[in-house]
Design an enzyme around this catalytic site. Structure first.
Site, mmCIF file in Angstrom:
data_model
loop_
_atom_site.group_PDB
_atom_site.id
_atom_site.type_symbol
_atom_site.label_atom_id
_atom_site.label_comp_id
_atom_site.label_asym_id
_atom_site.label_seq_id
_atom_site.Cartn_x
_atom_site.Cartn_y
_atom_site.Cartn_z
ATOM 1 N N ASP A 36 -6.307 11.896 -1.333
ATOM 2 C CA ASP A 36 -7.128 11.163 -0.372
ATOM 3 C C ASP A 36 -8.199 12.070 0.239
ATOM 4 O OD1 ASP A 36 -7.896 8.954 1.065
ATOM 5 O OD2 ASP A 36 -6.415 9.236 2.652
ATOM 6 N N ASN A 85 -7.879 -0.906 -4.343
ATOM 7 C CA ASN A 85 -9.169 -0.290 -4.681
ATOM 8 C C ASN A 85 -9.932 -1.070 -5.745
ATOM 9 O OD1 ASN A 85 -7.839 3.107 -4.447
ATOM 10 N ND2 ASN A 85 -8.735 1.810 -2.856
#
Length: 258
Positions: A36, A85
């Protein structure tokens, strides 16, 4: 230039010292990591195109796997793309999928004995991406080294749903009565039908970027996993950061709910 060389030399010394201190200490067999902070890293580094963060982050994956190899980790799961996503705008998602394909191809072609598998709802990916990923990992089947699961189009809730469906599909296709399975359904039926059912349980989950949540990552497997949150953004993650995480793991009292 001299400063960077000195810093690199001092960092190498510190890495060796940390690694020695971990000798004989408890360590996880299966490390899962949430990669991340790529976009934030790109913006912080002054890049107008946030894809540069994904490119640098992708290049870091091979290094990370070598660090895990050196630390005697047996199994690594990398979360590279969630199923959520996949709802990003095509202009953002397309280049990201290309970088993931390049990253997976790169680690598969590395001169290492890594066994690599792509896990997730691959049917949700564009057909070309799914084929590319499957073709890249195929030659690694049968290797005996580090087991690497690359989670693409992955969501923990979706994995559990798919595991239940798979258990019933197998039972029914073999002539079984679904009502019988429903009456006897237990934890093992789900564990046996996860995207990657083989290998040790997830011992340790690391999330970079300072976010302190799992966001659905390995919901089933994380029941007794230790979790470590690190402020470093993924493209800036170093071997020192991994060793510090392993040092944190080594001093924890894993009581498994007892």
């Amino acid at each position: 230039m001299a400063y960077r060389a000195l810093r690199a030399a001092l960092e190498a010394v510190y890495v060796k010292r940390l690694a020695r201190k971990l000798d004989g200490k408890p360590r996880p067999r299966h490390v899962a990591i949430m990669l991340d902070g790529n976009r934030r890293w790109a913006r912080g580094a002054g890049h107008d195109d946030v894809r540069e963060g994904y490119r640098v982050g992708g290049a870091k994956v091979g290094d990370f796997l070598r660090w895990c190899d050196a630390a005697d980790i047996e199994h690594v799961t990398l979360w590279m793309l969630s199923d959520d996503n996949l709802h990003r705008p095509p202009a953002e998602l397309g280049p990201l999928l290309e970088i993931i394909e390049e990253t997976v191809a790169s680690i598969c072609a590395a001169d290492e004995d890594w066994r690599i598998e792509v896990i997730g709802a691959l049917d949700l990916l564009p057909g070309e991406t799914s084929r590319s990923l499957k073709d890249a990992v195929a030659p690694t089947t049968g290797r005996n080294g580090l087991k690497v699961d690359v989670a693409v189009g992955y969501g923990g809730r979706r994995e559990i749903i798919d595991a239940v469906r798979s258990a019933f599909d197998k039972h029914i296709s073999s002539g079984g009565d679904p009502r019988e399975l429903a009456e006897n359904f237990d934890l093992q039926h789900i564990s046996d039908n996860l995207y990657s059912p083989a290998g040790p349980d997830t011992d340790f989950i690391i999330r970079t970027s300072g976010e302190q949540r799992l966001s659905g990552f390995l919901l089933w497997q994380s029941a007794y996993a230790e979790v470590h949150f690190v402020e470093v953004l993924w493209p800036a993650f170093r071997q020192i950061d991994l060793l510090r995480a392993l040092r944190s793991y080594a001093v924890r009292d894993r009581r498994y709910g007892r």
